[in-house]
Design a protein around this motif. Sequence first.
Motif, PDB file in Angstrom:
ATOM      1  N   ALA A   1      -2.674   9.023   0.039  1.00 14.53           N
ATOM      2  CA  ALA A   1      -3.584   7.883   0.162  1.00 14.53           C
ATOM      3  C   ALA A   1      -4.744   8.068  -0.818  1.00 14.53           C
TER       4      ALA A   1
ATOM      5  N   ILE B   1      -6.189  -0.416  -1.273  1.00 17.22           N
ATOM      6  CA  ILE B   1      -5.153  -0.589  -2.299  1.00 17.22           C
ATOM      7  C   ILE B   1      -4.219  -1.733  -1.908  1.00 17.22           C
TER       8      ILE B   1
ATOM      9  N   HIS C   1       1.412   7.637  -2.200  1.00 17.42           N
ATOM     10  CA  HIS C   1       1.166   8.940  -1.581  1.00 17.42           C
ATOM     11  C   HIS C   1       0.627   9.874  -2.640  1.00 17.42           C
TER      12      HIS C   1
ATOM     13  N   GLY D   1       0.796  -1.224   0.000  1.00 17.87           N
ATOM     14  CA  GLY D   1       0.000   0.000   0.000  1.00 17.87           C
ATOM     15  C   GLY D   1       0.822   1.264   0.000  1.00 17.87           C
ATOM     16  N   LYS D   2       2.064   1.195  -0.454  1.00 22.03           N
ATOM     17  CA  LYS D   2       2.957   2.351  -0.443  1.00 22.03           C
ATOM     18  C   LYS D   2       2.652   3.291  -1.598  1.00 22.03           C
TER      19      LYS D   2
ATOM     20  N   ASP E   1      -9.660   5.894   1.150  1.00 18.14           N
ATOM     21  CA  ASP E   1      -8.833   4.804   1.670  1.00 18.14           C
ATOM     22  C   ASP E   1      -7.659   5.403   2.458  1.00 18.14           C
TER      23      ASP E   1
ATOM     24  N   HIS F   1      -6.118   4.747   5.173  1.00 20.98           N
ATOM     25  CA  HIS F   1      -5.115   3.840   5.745  1.00 20.98           C
ATOM     26  C   HIS F   1      -4.531   2.900   4.705  1.00 20.98           C
ATOM     27  N   ARG F   2      -4.904   3.110   3.446  1.00 20.41           N
ATOM     28  CA  ARG F   2      -4.389   2.350   2.304  1.00 20.41           C
ATOM     29  C   ARG F   2      -4.716   0.857   2.375  1.00 20.41           C
ATOM     30  N   THR F   3      -5.788   0.514   3.072  1.00 18.55           N
ATOM     31  CA  THR F   3      -6.139  -0.903   3.194  1.00 18.55           C
ATOM     32  C   THR F   3      -6.733  -1.448   1.898  1.00 18.55           C
TER      33      THR F   3
END
Length: 179
Positions: A49, A59, A47, A44-45, A53, A55-57
């Motif tokens: 986000a 992706i 930027h 989920g790296k 989403d 907390h990028r969960t």
Amino acid sequence: MDHSEALLIGGRAGVGKTTVGWEVSARLRAAEVAHAVIDGDFMGKVHPAPAGDPHRTAIGEANLTAVWGNYAALGYRRLVYTNTVSVLDESAGQFRRAMGADTRIVRVLLTASDETAAGRLNGREIGSELARELANSASKARVLDERAPVDTVRVVTDGRSVVDIAGEVLAATGWVNYL
């Protein structure tokens, strides 16, 4: 094997998740056990986000699903996955959605004292992120200690070799007959 299995290695920053994951993989290779390795920190790296989403969960799960799909298409059924919070209950759903509803999940929480984690982070974080990593590591250690499910195997890493730690982690899986 007709179902998938996931070894989830979690723990605070500086505990040794990635290093232990690679050693587990080395031992599985030596035993000729087919497996795949994913460092979940990279799933989920992005930027900034994605919208909706924070907390990028989403992706992260989409990437896990895509990468695991490629491995599964080649016949792999065992996954070694490292990520700070992967052992928490809310993560189990993403693995079952990505790998199949009958996926066997083995959770291992690596632990380390504040001093051990700080020492490792001081050696690793050579850029501008050290103070943030130290604070996040301590915070995540508390969350993981409080919220890791009861079936999570806890493995202390303070003062131990990577080979020794990986042996204990691997024993939790039942994937090999030796340590």
